[in-house]
Design a protein around this motif. Sequence first.
Motif, PDB file in Angstrom:
ATOM      1  N   GLU A   1       0.823  -1.369   0.000  1.00  0.00           N
ATOM      2  CA  GLU A   1       0.006  -0.110   0.024  1.00  0.00           C
ATOM      3  C   GLU A   1       0.947   1.113   0.278  1.00  0.00           C
ATOM      4  OE1 GLU A   1      -3.530   2.132   2.782  1.00  0.00           O
ATOM      5  OE2 GLU A   1      -2.394   0.408   3.593  1.00  0.00           O
ATOM      6  N   VAL A   2       0.527   2.199  -0.878  1.00  0.00           N
ATOM      7  CA  VAL A   2       1.388   3.554  -0.828  1.00  0.00           C
ATOM      8  C   VAL A   2       0.274   4.500  -0.724  1.00  0.00           C
ATOM      9  CG1 VAL A   2       2.561   5.057  -2.367  1.00  0.00           C
ATOM     10  CG2 VAL A   2       3.171   2.415  -2.710  1.00  0.00           C
ATOM     11  N   LEU A   3       0.643   5.236   0.394  1.00  0.00           N
ATOM     12  CA  LEU A   3      -0.488   6.350   0.769  1.00  0.00           C
ATOM     13  C   LEU A   3       0.258   7.954   0.648  1.00  0.00           C
ATOM     14  CD1 LEU A   3      -0.165   3.978   3.149  1.00  0.00           C
ATOM     15  CD2 LEU A   3      -2.116   5.096   3.939  1.00  0.00           C
ATOM     16  N   PRO A   4       0.022   8.524  -0.627  1.00  0.00           N
ATOM     17  CA  PRO A   4       0.659   9.749  -0.912  1.00  0.00           C
ATOM     18  C   PRO A   4      -0.180  10.794  -0.011  1.00  0.00           C
ATOM     19  CG  PRO A   4      -0.083   8.419  -2.667  1.00  0.00           C
ATOM     20  CD  PRO A   4      -0.600   8.012  -1.837  1.00  0.00           C
ATOM     21  N   GLY A   5       0.624  12.009   0.183  1.00  0.00           N
ATOM     22  CA  GLY A   5      -0.188  13.050   0.889  1.00  0.00           C
ATOM     23  C   GLY A   5      -0.661  14.008  -0.451  1.00  0.00           C
ATOM     24  N   MET A   6      -0.176  15.312  -0.298  1.00  0.00           N
ATOM     25  CA  MET A   6      -0.395  16.300  -1.234  1.00  0.00           C
ATOM     26  C   MET A   6       0.472  16.118  -2.446  1.00  0.00           C
ATOM     27  SD  MET A   6       0.233  20.493  -0.862  1.00  0.00           S
ATOM     28  CE  MET A   6      -1.259  20.610   0.268  1.00  0.00           C
ATOM     29  N   VAL A   7      -0.172  15.794  -3.468  1.00  0.00           N
ATOM     30  CA  VAL A   7       0.480  15.509  -4.749  1.00  0.00           C
ATOM     31  C   VAL A   7      -0.139  16.373  -5.867  1.00  0.00           C
ATOM     32  CG1 VAL A   7       0.970  14.002  -6.679  1.00  0.00           C
ATOM     33  CG2 VAL A   7       0.619  13.293  -4.044  1.00  0.00           C
ATOM     34  N   LYS A   8       0.562  17.451  -6.537  1.00  0.00           N
ATOM     35  CA  LYS A   8       0.085  18.216  -7.700  1.00  0.00           C
ATOM     36  C   LYS A   8       0.104  17.599  -8.711  1.00  0.00           C
ATOM     37  CE  LYS A   8       0.469  23.260  -9.053  1.00  0.00           C
ATOM     38  NZ  LYS A   8       1.177  24.499  -9.196  1.00  0.00           N
ATOM     39  N   THR A   9      -1.149  17.284  -9.143  1.00  0.00           N
ATOM     40  CA  THR A   9      -1.222  16.721 -10.675  1.00  0.00           C
ATOM     41  C   THR A   9      -2.121  17.594 -11.425  1.00  0.00           C
ATOM     42  OG1 THR A   9      -3.097  14.968  -9.764  1.00  0.00           O
ATOM     43  CG2 THR A   9      -0.804  14.444  -9.667  1.00  0.00           C
ATOM     44  N   GLU A  10      -2.213  17.092 -12.724  1.00  0.00           N
ATOM     45  CA  GLU A  10      -2.821  17.647 -13.518  1.00  0.00           C
ATOM     46  C   GLU A  10      -4.614  17.832 -13.118  1.00  0.00           C
ATOM     47  OE1 GLU A  10      -3.809  17.410 -18.502  1.00  0.00           O
ATOM     48  OE2 GLU A  10      -2.685  15.919 -17.523  1.00  0.00           O
ATOM     49  N   GLU A  11      -5.038  16.821 -12.723  1.00  0.00           N
ATOM     50  CA  GLU A  11      -6.481  16.695 -12.545  1.00  0.00           C
ATOM     51  C   GLU A  11      -7.127  16.471 -11.229  1.00  0.00           C
ATOM     52  OE1 GLU A  11      -7.522  13.914 -15.596  1.00  0.00           O
ATOM     53  OE2 GLU A  11      -7.156  15.192 -17.268  1.00  0.00           O
ATOM     54  N   PHE A  12      -6.312  15.938 -10.407  1.00  0.00           N
ATOM     55  CA  PHE A  12      -6.989  15.539  -9.127  1.00  0.00           C
ATOM     56  C   PHE A  12      -7.782  16.638  -8.531  1.00  0.00           C
ATOM     57  CE2 PHE A  12      -7.176  14.974  -4.405  1.00  0.00           C
ATOM     58  CZ  PHE A  12      -7.576  13.646  -4.433  1.00  0.00           C
ATOM     59  N   SER A  13      -7.110  17.789  -7.982  1.00  0.00           N
ATOM     60  CA  SER A  13      -8.060  18.973  -7.296  1.00  0.00           C
ATOM     61  C   SER A  13      -8.861  19.521  -8.531  1.00  0.00           C
ATOM     62  CB  SER A  13      -7.028  19.883  -6.819  1.00  0.00           C
ATOM     63  OG  SER A  13      -6.362  19.294  -5.837  1.00  0.00           O
ATOM     64  N   LEU A  14      -8.569  19.699  -9.773  1.00  0.00           N
ATOM     65  CA  LEU A  14      -9.669  20.019 -10.728  1.00  0.00           C
ATOM     66  C   LEU A  14     -10.852  19.178 -10.678  1.00  0.00           C
ATOM     67  CD1 LEU A  14     -10.287  22.046 -12.696  1.00  0.00           C
ATOM     68  CD2 LEU A  14      -8.992  20.722 -14.444  1.00  0.00           C
ATOM     69  N   ASN A  15     -10.678  17.959 -10.824  1.00  0.00           N
ATOM     70  CA  ASN A  15     -12.009  17.093 -10.796  1.00  0.00           C
ATOM     71  C   ASN A  15     -12.710  17.219  -9.316  1.00  0.00           C
ATOM     72  OD1 ASN A  15     -11.439  16.128 -13.365  1.00  0.00           O
ATOM     73  ND2 ASN A  15     -10.344  14.336 -12.716  1.00  0.00           N
TER      74      ASN A  15
ATOM     75  N   ASN B   1      -5.478  26.813  -5.725  1.00  0.00           N
ATOM     76  CA  ASN B   1      -5.272  27.407  -4.326  1.00  0.00           C
ATOM     77  C   ASN B   1      -5.065  26.124  -3.345  1.00  0.00           C
ATOM     78  OD1 ASN B   1      -5.704  29.749  -2.834  1.00  0.00           O
ATOM     79  ND2 ASN B   1      -7.342  28.694  -1.861  1.00  0.00           N
ATOM     80  N   VAL B   2      -5.329  24.887  -3.559  1.00  0.00           N
ATOM     81  CA  VAL B   2      -5.044  23.998  -2.656  1.00  0.00           C
ATOM     82  C   VAL B   2      -3.510  23.812  -2.484  1.00  0.00           C
ATOM     83  CG1 VAL B   2      -4.658  21.418  -2.582  1.00  0.00           C
ATOM     84  CG2 VAL B   2      -6.918  22.424  -3.649  1.00  0.00           C
TER      85      VAL B   2
END
Length: 254
Positions: free
Chosen positions: A180-194, A204-205
């Motif tokens: 199991e891999v548990l990432p915290g804050m990752v800035k990707t193209e779509e996650f927060s936008l979706n 702003n996140v």
Amino acid sequence: MTLQNTQTPRTALVTGASTGIGEATARRLSAEGWKVFAVARRADRLEALAQETGVVPLAADISEDADVARLVTTVTEAGGIDTLINIAGGARGVDPIATANDADWEWMFRVNVLGTLKLTRGFLPMLRAHGEGTVLNLTSTAALSSYEGGGGYNAAKFAERAMTQALRLEEAEHNVRVVEVLPGMVKTEEFSLNRLGDASKAENVYRGVEKPLTAADVADVVAYAVNAPHHVNLDEIVIRPVAQAANHKVIRRD
């Protein structure tokens, strides 16, 4: 380094491969010589990835039984896999529970939990038969502690984490390792936008965070875990940027 890692070709199926961490993982493993079946719903993005990297593109919705059955058949006919990497998932909405949106919750459970379940169940016979199979599930630090406005995503990722832990107990006798891999804050193209549905809110996140994780950072960790000798099981790996000491504590330098 074992003979498995140096002489036997490794083969993985990676979900969520059209964007973000899934795409980065498919790229990373392919560059290391793995045969990669890249799975996502968007066929056009998969085809572009295949042209660049040589991955095998397989368009499918992992929450649909017929699509999962088709994937198992196609991969079996192509020689099978030894590693299943469940990355597809996501979040929708930040409503408090008092005003929770049923459709958002249902989507999060369908993609994060049921999709992972269906694909894992479909490929377990193949992984068992291989003799040294691996399942890696990408969950989230949202599976470790809840936060306001995150109830639906917390619940889905807590459930996916619980499923991963149960799977590890059930499959050890079959020599299938479960990571199991548990990432915290990752800035990707779509996650927060979706999740938020608005580009300015999504940006702003990450406001003031000098170095959030990137998809490539997480892909590095995934690759390390699945490339380790098979008897080495990295049960769970929490990965955060230094600026995020916990879900609720983020250093922002405005």
